[in-house]
Design an enzyme around this catalytic site. Structure first.
Site, short mmCIF file in Angstrom:
data_model
loop_
_atom_site.label_atom_id
_atom_site.label_comp_id
_atom_site.label_asym_id
_atom_site.label_seq_id
_atom_site.Cartn_x
_atom_site.Cartn_y
_atom_site.Cartn_z
N HIS A 7 62.30 84.99 53.23
CA HIS A 7 64.12 85.34 53.91
C HIS A 7 63.39 85.77 55.39
O HIS A 7 63.24 86.28 55.83
CB HIS A 7 64.23 85.64 53.41
CG HIS A 7 63.89 87.72 53.31
ND1 HIS A 7 63.16 88.08 52.00
CD2 HIS A 7 63.84 89.12 54.07
CE1 HIS A 7 62.41 89.19 52.34
NE2 HIS A 7 63.01 90.08 53.33
N HIS A 79 63.06 91.88 60.91
CA HIS A 79 62.20 90.83 60.50
C HIS A 79 61.92 89.67 59.39
O HIS A 79 63.46 89.43 58.91
CB HIS A 79 61.14 92.13 59.28
CG HIS A 79 61.75 92.59 58.32
ND1 HIS A 79 62.54 93.38 57.40
CD2 HIS A 79 62.10 91.28 57.04
CE1 HIS A 79 63.22 92.98 56.23
NE2 HIS A 79 62.58 91.71 55.79
N GLU A 130 56.91 90.58 56.85
CA GLU A 130 56.95 91.53 55.34
C GLU A 130 55.98 90.15 54.79
O GLU A 130 56.33 88.99 54.81
CB GLU A 130 58.61 91.66 55.04
CG GLU A 130 58.50 91.56 53.78
CD GLU A 130 59.88 92.21 52.94
OE1 GLU A 130 60.48 91.31 53.87
OE2 GLU A 130 60.03 92.77 51.74
CO CO Z 1 62.63 91.61 53.89
#
Ligand code: CO
Length: 134
Positions: A7, A79, A130
């Site tokens: 994502h 992020h 991440e």
């Molecule tokens: Co995230």
């Protein structure tokens, strides 16, 4: 080592307005808000054919998202999340190359119920990364 883009996370100043915009203007499939107290955020996931968008809004005191929104009042990309097969192997490899892992260095359970880690943005061209175990 890294796999799919899981994502892209966008910090937003108004979660309901952002969800409506993705649903009505962009015609996306928008999920329900989920509180993630361990991460200090409320998230909404938007399903796209090839990845997801994660809308982030501060939850509780000392949310890491609040500081980001103070610096970026209209919101912004916070992020990106890459999938890895084995998060501990990925962490150990990254540390051996000099990358810094944020927090305790131990994975936390993320918004999808899977272990996640964050890497220092200064080590990755100004981008907070991440890692999520797939
Ligand atoms: Co995230």
């Amino acid at each position: 080592m890294i796999g799919r883009l899981n994502h892209v996370a966008i910090a937003v100043p108004d979660l309901a307005a952002a969800a409506d915009q993705y649903r009505l203007s962009l015609g996306a499939t928008v999920g329900a808000p989920q509180d993630e107290p361990n991460h200090g955020v409320t998230v909404i996931f938007i399903e796209l054919p090839n990845t997801k968008i994660e809308l982030l809004y501060p939850l509780g005191e000392n949310s890491p998202i609040q500081g980001f929104l103070n610096k970026n009042p209209s919101g912004g990309i916070h992020h990106i999340c890459y999938e890895v097969e084995n998060i501990l192997e990925a962490r150990d490899h990254l540390k051996s190359t000099g990358a810094r892992v944020l927090g305790t260095g131990e994975p936390k359970i993320g918004a999808h119920g899977k272990p996640v880690l964050f890497l220092h943005p200064k080590d990755f061209n100004g981008t907070l990364i991440e890692l999520e175990q797939s």
